[in-house]
Design a protein around this motif. Structure first.
Motif, PDB file in Angstrom:
ATOM      1  N   SER A  68       0.823  -1.221   0.000  1.00  0.00           N
ATOM      2  CA  SER A  68       0.000   0.000   0.000  1.00  0.00           C
ATOM      3  C   SER A  68       0.858   1.273   0.000  1.00  0.00           C
ATOM      4  O   SER A  68       0.356   2.341  -0.312  1.00  0.00           O
ATOM      5  CB  SER A  68      -0.953  -0.002   1.189  1.00  0.00           C
ATOM      6  OG  SER A  68      -0.221  -0.099   2.380  1.00  0.00           O
ATOM      7  N   ILE A  71       1.495   1.627  -4.069  1.00  0.00           N
ATOM      8  CA  ILE A  71       0.346   1.743  -4.978  1.00  0.00           C
ATOM      9  C   ILE A  71      -0.938   1.481  -4.194  1.00  0.00           C
ATOM     10  O   ILE A  71      -0.933   0.685  -3.233  1.00  0.00           O
ATOM     11  CB  ILE A  71       0.482   0.740  -6.153  1.00  0.00           C
ATOM     12  CG1 ILE A  71      -0.566   0.997  -7.242  1.00  0.00           C
ATOM     13  CG2 ILE A  71       0.400  -0.707  -5.693  1.00  0.00           C
ATOM     14  CD1 ILE A  71      -0.258   0.260  -8.551  1.00  0.00           C
ATOM     15  N   ASN A  72      -1.995   2.158  -4.585  1.00  0.00           N
ATOM     16  CA  ASN A  72      -3.288   1.888  -3.971  1.00  0.00           C
ATOM     17  C   ASN A  72      -3.793   0.531  -4.497  1.00  0.00           C
ATOM     18  O   ASN A  72      -3.931   0.365  -5.713  1.00  0.00           O
ATOM     19  CB  ASN A  72      -4.251   3.014  -4.365  1.00  0.00           C
ATOM     20  CG  ASN A  72      -5.605   2.820  -3.717  1.00  0.00           C
ATOM     21  OD1 ASN A  72      -5.937   1.717  -3.275  1.00  0.00           O
ATOM     22  ND2 ASN A  72      -6.386   3.893  -3.673  1.00  0.00           N
ATOM     23  N   ALA A  74      -6.480  -0.703  -4.894  1.00  0.00           N
ATOM     24  CA  ALA A  74      -7.640  -0.596  -5.799  1.00  0.00           C
ATOM     25  C   ALA A  74      -7.168  -0.434  -7.248  1.00  0.00           C
ATOM     26  O   ALA A  74      -7.799  -0.926  -8.183  1.00  0.00           O
ATOM     27  CB  ALA A  74      -8.518   0.570  -5.376  1.00  0.00           C
ATOM     28  N   GLU A  75      -6.017   0.269  -7.440  1.00  0.00           N
ATOM     29  CA  GLU A  75      -5.490   0.461  -8.800  1.00  0.00           C
ATOM     30  C   GLU A  75      -5.071  -0.860  -9.427  1.00  0.00           C
ATOM     31  O   GLU A  75      -4.933  -0.968 -10.642  1.00  0.00           O
ATOM     32  CB  GLU A  75      -4.258   1.373  -8.763  1.00  0.00           C
ATOM     33  CG  GLU A  75      -4.580   2.832  -8.589  1.00  0.00           C
ATOM     34  CD  GLU A  75      -3.294   3.646  -8.511  1.00  0.00           C
ATOM     35  OE1 GLU A  75      -2.440   3.530  -9.399  1.00  0.00           O
ATOM     36  OE2 GLU A  75      -3.144   4.376  -7.507  1.00  0.00           O
ATOM     37  N   LEU A  76      -4.788  -1.851  -8.580  1.00  0.00           N
ATOM     38  CA  LEU A  76      -4.410  -3.171  -9.099  1.00  0.00           C
ATOM     39  C   LEU A  76      -5.648  -4.030  -9.341  1.00  0.00           C
ATOM     40  O   LEU A  76      -5.539  -5.188  -9.719  1.00  0.00           O
ATOM     41  CB  LEU A  76      -3.484  -3.891  -8.096  1.00  0.00           C
ATOM     42  CG  LEU A  76      -2.102  -3.264  -7.898  1.00  0.00           C
ATOM     43  CD1 LEU A  76      -1.409  -3.886  -6.677  1.00  0.00           C
ATOM     44  CD2 LEU A  76      -1.249  -3.468  -9.145  1.00  0.00           C
TER      45      LEU A  76
END
Ligand code: HEM
Length: 428
Positions: A68, A71-72, A74-76
């Protein structure tokens, strides 16, 4: 979450199959022979059973336990945790084990000093007395379940005392801890999740009350020094304080209980199958260096924790396999410890390997890199003292039945260790 694109050999081993979890070592050999990295279909990620690769990836900063910070999720395209488990993951946010630098560095820095060998060695007289007291409690009975009556109370009482929690609360602490670590089970059920969340809430409430009490009346214990760190600056917040205490309590006993249990099982089996060798082992066990080598060899041969994972924090290529950000890799500590490239005759119990020079590299049982077990000096001391103490007092100790491992691959530990004996050193 999408699966790793596969360009490596695929292997299928069900971690909940009794044939696997009773002894996963033949499966590990097959994985090692199948490639440097293999795609473990049951988990859906790449994994390695090679010592050098396990060690390298645990130290590789392109991989981490948490993602986290880069990268968020959610972006993955990763789904958010379901509402009913959110409190558990919120709790884990304060755990050094689940974070990467700089948060990891800050949290670990607060407890490191309490667990270095120099500080831990001072506990030796207390641990010796505890072992003797426990043996006194069952010696006359002629039989005992040494998992419940010896391997369990030693680490629980030692870590509770070090933190400053009342050892009399051990049954409560054990229950919460077992329910929380069940979250790491393969294919866990909704009931396991609900129970873990309830245990997290109850344990956190208990610790918060305890912190309030210690704030009023500080003592010479780790919780008081963590409270002082909390109150004298912004080095940790209230949630992190609670999580750190619970992490140390849970990590401080769960694995060590099973390390002692697995170690005793190995020694008792040695005694039965190799009576001539046993006399030599008793001699080795009688010296501090020998007892340490025996402890290390039991940790190598049958460690309690076998599998940890890491996320790729950036796209990278490992052994010809492309990792995208967020892809997982499985690092098989229990397999690394039996890699014949590192340990000659890896399936044999041979403490001499750690007494001859040059000694082989340390087993992977405590991990490597920035998350290397902070409690390793404590666990090693407990094992080095607890194993010989029993054989000194109970020279005729035997297994009553063949012990079996529980259905929890995440903790490779026995369900019970029923033993018996006739006579004792006291009575001889
Ligand atoms: C034989 C017993 C033990 C074994 C086999 C063991 C094993 C491990 C392993 C493999 C890791 C690293 C996990 C990873 O890299 O993902 C770890 C981390 C950790 N262990 Fe242990 N452990 C044992 C006993 C203890 C004890 C007695 C404590 C008491 C404080 C403890 C506290 C911790 C903590 C706090 C971490 C997280 C460290 C970090 O993230 O920097 N462990 N342990």
């Amino acid at each position: 979450m999408s699966e790793t694109p596969v360009s490596i050999a695929r292997v299928t081993f069900d971690p909940s199959d009794p044939a696997f979890f009773q002894s996963p070592y033949a499966a590990y050999d097959q994985m090692r022979q199948a490639g440097r990295l293999v795609h473990w279909t049951n988990y859906g990620f790449a994994a390695t059973a090679h010592y050098d690769l396990v060690s390298a990836l645990l130290r590789d900063r392109r991989f981490g336990r948490d993602i986290s910070h880069v990268i968020n999720p959610a972006e993955l395209g990763w789904p958010e945790p379901a509402d009913h488990v959110k409190p558990f993951y919120a709790f884990e946010k304060g755990s050094m084990l689940e974070r990467e630098p700089p948060v990891h560095t800050r949290l670990r820095g607060l407890v490191n000093r309490a667990f270095v060998s120099r500080a831990i060695d001072q506990l030796q007289p207390r641990i010796e007395r505890l072992c003797e007291d426990l043996i006194d409690g069952f010696i006359e009975a002629g039989e005992a379940d040494l998992l419940a009556q010896y391997a369990t109370p030693i680490p629980v009482i030692v870590i509770a005392e070090l933190l400053g929690l009342p050892p009399d609360d051990a049954p409560l602490l054990l229950d919460w801890s077992h329910r929380m670590v069940a979250m790491y089970q393969f294919n866990r059920s909704r009931a396991v999740e609900d129970s873990a969340v309830a245990a997290t809430r109850d344990f956190s409430d208990y610790v918060r009350q305890f912190i309030a009490e210690r704030r009023r009346r500080p003592a010479d214990d780790l919780i008081s020094s963590l409270i002082a760190a909390r109150d004298s600056g912004d080095r940790l917040n209230d949630d992190e304080l609670v999580t750190t205490i619970i992490l140390l309590m849970n990590a401080g006993h769960e694995a060590t209980v099973h390390a002692i249990g697995n170690g005793l099982k190995i020694l008792l089996e040695q005694r039965q199958s190799e009576p001539a060798h046993w006399l030599r082992l008793l001699d080795v066990m009688a010296t501090e260096e020998g007892a340490a080598a025996i402890a290390e060899e039991t940790l190598r041969l049958d460690p309690p924790l076998h599998l940890f994972t890491r996320y790729a924090l950036e796209p990278c290529d490992i052994e010809g396999q492309s990792f995208r950000i967020g892809d997982k890799v499985g690092l098989l500590l229990g397999a690394a410890n039996r890699d014949p490239a590192i340990y000659a005759r890896p399936e044999e119990f041979d403490p001499d390997r750690f007494l001859t020079r040059p000694a082989p590299p340390q087993p992977m049982s405590f991990g490597a890199g920035i998350h290397f077990c902070v409690g390793a000096p404590l666990a090693r001391l407990e094992l080095r003292l607890a194993l010989p103490a029993l054989f000194r007092r109970l020279p005729h100790l035997r297994l009553s039945t063949q012990p079996v491992f529980g259905d929890t691959f995440h903790f490779h530990g026995l369900t019970a260790l029923p033993c018996k004996w006739t006579g004792s050193r006291d009575g001889d």
